[in-house]
Design a protein around this motif. Structure first.
Motif, PDB file in Angstrom:
ATOM      1  N   THR A  95       2.791  43.584  37.164  1.00 64.73           N
ATOM      2  CA  THR A  95       4.234  43.387  37.154  1.00 64.73           C
ATOM      3  C   THR A  95       4.907  44.748  37.280  1.00 64.73           C
ATOM      4  O   THR A  95       4.381  45.756  36.804  1.00 64.73           O
ATOM      5  N   HIS A  96       6.071  44.766  37.914  1.00 62.98           N
ATOM      6  CA  HIS A  96       6.834  46.004  38.061  1.00 62.98           C
ATOM      7  C   HIS A  96       8.241  45.761  37.538  1.00 62.98           C
ATOM      8  O   HIS A  96       8.987  44.943  38.087  1.00 62.98           O
ATOM      9  N   SER A  97       8.598  46.473  36.480  1.00 60.49           N
ATOM     10  CA  SER A  97       9.936  46.423  35.906  1.00 60.49           C
ATOM     11  C   SER A  97      10.688  47.675  36.341  1.00 60.49           C
ATOM     12  O   SER A  97      10.180  48.785  36.199  1.00 60.49           O
ATOM     13  N   LEU A  98      11.893  47.509  36.848  1.00 58.87           N
ATOM     14  CA  LEU A  98      12.615  48.620  37.466  1.00 58.87           C
ATOM     15  C   LEU A  98      13.527  49.385  36.513  1.00 58.87           C
ATOM     16  O   LEU A  98      14.119  50.382  36.915  1.00 58.87           O
ATOM     17  N   HIS A  99      13.629  48.933  35.257  1.00 61.79           N
ATOM     18  CA  HIS A  99      14.649  49.549  34.399  1.00 61.79           C
ATOM     19  C   HIS A  99      14.231  49.513  32.928  1.00 61.79           C
ATOM     20  O   HIS A  99      14.818  48.786  32.136  1.00 61.79           O
ATOM     21  N   TYR A 100      13.230  50.280  32.574  1.00 56.92           N
ATOM     22  CA  TYR A 100      12.805  50.552  31.194  1.00 56.92           C
ATOM     23  C   TYR A 100      12.071  49.410  30.498  1.00 56.92           C
ATOM     24  O   TYR A 100      10.953  49.576  30.040  1.00 56.92           O
ATOM     25  N   SER A 101      12.721  48.270  30.299  1.00 57.85           N
ATOM     26  CA  SER A 101      12.115  47.211  29.502  1.00 57.85           C
ATOM     27  C   SER A 101      11.087  46.451  30.335  1.00 57.85           C
ATOM     28  O   SER A 101      11.174  46.386  31.564  1.00 57.85           O
ATOM     29  N   PHE A 102      10.112  45.837  29.654  1.00 56.53           N
ATOM     30  CA  PHE A 102       8.946  45.253  30.329  1.00 56.53           C
ATOM     31  C   PHE A 102       8.277  44.263  29.384  1.00 56.53           C
ATOM     32  O   PHE A 102       8.551  44.252  28.173  1.00 56.53           O
ATOM     33  N   PRO A 103       7.362  43.422  29.878  1.00 53.60           N
ATOM     34  CA  PRO A 103       6.624  42.515  28.992  1.00 53.60           C
ATOM     35  C   PRO A 103       5.739  43.311  28.030  1.00 53.60           C
ATOM     36  O   PRO A 103       4.901  44.105  28.460  1.00 53.60           O
ATOM     37  N   LEU A 104       5.925  43.085  26.746  1.00 52.05           N
ATOM     38  CA  LEU A 104       5.146  43.827  25.767  1.00 52.05           C
ATOM     39  C   LEU A 104       3.695  43.363  25.717  1.00 52.05           C
ATOM     40  O   LEU A 104       2.798  44.147  25.388  1.00 52.05           O
ATOM     41  N   LEU A 105       3.449  42.092  26.041  1.00 51.59           N
ATOM     42  CA  LEU A 105       2.097  41.540  25.991  1.00 51.59           C
ATOM     43  C   LEU A 105       1.611  41.180  27.387  1.00 51.59           C
ATOM     44  O   LEU A 105       2.293  40.460  28.120  1.00 51.59           O
ATOM     45  N   SER A 106       0.459  41.676  27.749  1.00 51.01           N
ATOM     46  CA  SER A 106      -0.155  41.294  29.031  1.00 51.01           C
ATOM     47  C   SER A 106      -1.485  40.597  28.808  1.00 51.01           C
ATOM     48  O   SER A 106      -2.101  40.120  29.763  1.00 51.01           O
ATOM     49  N   PHE A 107      -1.952  40.571  27.549  1.00 49.34           N
ATOM     50  CA  PHE A 107      -3.222  39.933  27.184  1.00 49.34           C
ATOM     51  C   PHE A 107      -4.402  40.487  27.989  1.00 49.34           C
ATOM     52  O   PHE A 107      -5.423  39.820  28.156  1.00 49.34           O
ATOM     53  N   GLY A 108      -4.210  41.724  28.499  1.00 48.55           N
ATOM     54  CA  GLY A 108      -5.273  42.338  29.275  1.00 48.55           C
ATOM     55  C   GLY A 108      -5.515  41.691  30.619  1.00 48.55           C
ATOM     56  O   GLY A 108      -6.506  41.993  31.293  1.00 48.55           O
ATOM     57  N   ARG A 109      -4.597  40.839  31.036  1.00 44.93           N
ATOM     58  CA  ARG A 109      -4.814  40.058  32.266  1.00 44.93           C
ATOM     59  C   ARG A 109      -4.042  40.610  33.464  1.00 44.93           C
ATOM     60  O   ARG A 109      -4.341  40.254  34.612  1.00 44.93           O
ATOM     61  N   PHE A 110      -3.023  41.413  33.241  1.00 48.36           N
ATOM     62  CA  PHE A 110      -2.296  42.011  34.356  1.00 48.36           C
ATOM     63  C   PHE A 110      -1.814  43.395  33.945  1.00 48.36           C
ATOM     64  O   PHE A 110      -1.613  43.685  32.765  1.00 48.36           O
ATOM     65  N   LYS A 111      -1.647  44.267  34.936  1.00 49.59           N
ATOM     66  CA  LYS A 111      -1.161  45.625  34.702  1.00 49.59           C
ATOM     67  C   LYS A 111       0.371  45.607  34.644  1.00 49.59           C
ATOM     68  O   LYS A 111       1.018  44.791  35.300  1.00 49.59           O
TER      69      LYS A 111
END
Length: 392
Positions: A95-111
């Motif tokens: 996933t690419h977040s363009l403005h600071y905030s982002f998913p805190l949990l990825s469960f090790g399944r995605f970067k």
């Protein structure tokens, strides 16, 4: 084929820094994406971005209701629950977040890849609305845990590493760009004429940007007041939407002895901004801090003699293409204005230098570096090799 989910829902409809970056990034992805499968989260009221996303081969648009997701709580729900669920359901690789905030949990399944636009929330916390300061500081403190960080300038990356020296995330600088062909082209004379009539302007110094304390607009106004007596036909045009904590600035302007020569133009769209840049005698952007300073690059590209600050990222962008001053030193701002106002040959030399400097920054280069960084984070080629090739 690797798949990337790019979140465009953080962007306001009135484009400023990050919005301009995002729109131009999406437009160049059509030529750069290659063998990647791109998914975009877009709000249904953002017609411009929807059109651009749908023009990209191998891309899909996930359209969400703006009436819900422009609200803060739904925005958090989207980022922390819906995006991870989509990523897991669709087998998203990053996933690419363009403005600071982002998913805190990825469960090790995605970067998780995040663009960092500046560090003002840590360097100048007093210059931000308290609620925003708390929210963005929370996420910035957690950025060292993501897999990839993109910084829009060397200055911003260096600032980040001062606060988080142990950060182990992959890092890359992606200098922003500008549309050289559009900015160097003549402005629409009908638009120029309409703006001149609307604001009553002929010879003017221009500022374009959000109205907020960090931009040092008060320092610019005070410098203009000192130059104004020697140039009775000169005006100062301040173009940009109201940000926050601007009441004292507006009060100062309203009490100024040259109030009738200071134009508060409000937010201007890209066409109007182009027309103002092409018509201005000088462009002045003496901010206290910038993550990149895109207006400085746009001023140089448009061929207007530009004055900017000699701190943070602005020297990186301006090089020898603009006059650099200490934004905390009013005398330097005044002297730069007087020198350029009184010397047409100096203005011509600076225009040529600004054009040359602006050619080093293109959206195409930024996009190519970003896409290669995706590959690096996902285990592909070394982005440093690509960056070196682009700068040859």
């Amino acid at each position: 084929m690797k798949s990337i989910l790019i979140d465009l829902t953080q962007l306001p409809l009135e484009r400023t820094g990050v919005g301009i970056y995002a729109v131009n990034y999406v437009r160049r992805l059509q030529a750069q994406a290659g063998q990647m499968r791109l998914h975009f989260l877009v709000l249904d009221d953002d017609v411009e971005l929807l059109r651009d996303v749908r023009a990209i081969p191998n891309a899909s648009a996930i359209v969400l209701k703006a009436s819900l997701f422009r609200r803060f709580l739904f925005r958090v729900l989207l980022e922390q629950v819906i995006i991870p669920a989509l990523a897991l359901a669709k087998g998203i690789d990053a996933t690419h977040s363009l403005h600071y905030s982002f998913p805190l949990l990825s469960f090790g399944r995605f970067k998780r890849i995040v663009t960092v636009c500046d560090m003002s929330f840590f360097l100048f916390p007093e210059l931000h609305v308290p609620a925003k300061r708390v929210f963005f500081q929370f996420f910035i403190r957690r950025l060292p845990k993501v897999e990839g960080l993109l910084f829009i300038s060397e200055s911003t990356m260096n600032d980040f590493m001062r606060f988080f020296p142990g950060c182990e995330a992959e890092r890359c600088v992606i200098p922003l760009g500008t549309d050289l062909a559009r900015l160097q082209a003549p402005a629409d004379e009908n638009i120029v004429g309409e703006l001149r009539r609307r604001f009553g302007i002929d010879r003017f110094i221009l500022y374009v940007g959000t109205i907020e304390p960090r931009k040092n607009i008060l320092g610019l106004v005070k410098a203009f007041e000192r130059c104004a007596p020697a140039h009775p036909d000169l005006k100062l045009v301040i173009a940009g939407k109201l940000g926050w904590d601007y009441d004292s600035l507006l009060q100062y302007i309203n009490a100024s002895e040259v109030r009738d020569r200071i134009v508060l133009a409000g937010y201007v769209n890209e066409v109007e901004k182009h027309a103002l840049l092409k018509s201005a005698l000088l462009f002045a952007y003496v901010s206290f801090y910038e993550g990149f300073g895109l207006p400085v690059l746009e001023g140089m590209a448009a061929g207007v003699p530009t004055i900017t600050s000699n701190i943070s990222s602005m020297p990186e962008v301006a090089g020898s293409g603009a006059v650099q001053v200490d934004p905390n030193n009013s005398e330097q701002i005044v002297e730069a204005m007087r020198m350029l106002l009184d010397d047409p040959e100096a203005r011509c030399r600076l225009v040529a230098a600004g054009h040359a400097q602006s050619r080093a920054f293109t959206w195409e280069n930024m996009t190519a570096i970003s896409v290669d960084f995706y590959r690096k984070v996902l285990g592909g080629r070394d982005v440093a090799a690509r960056l070196g090739h682009l700068n040859e």
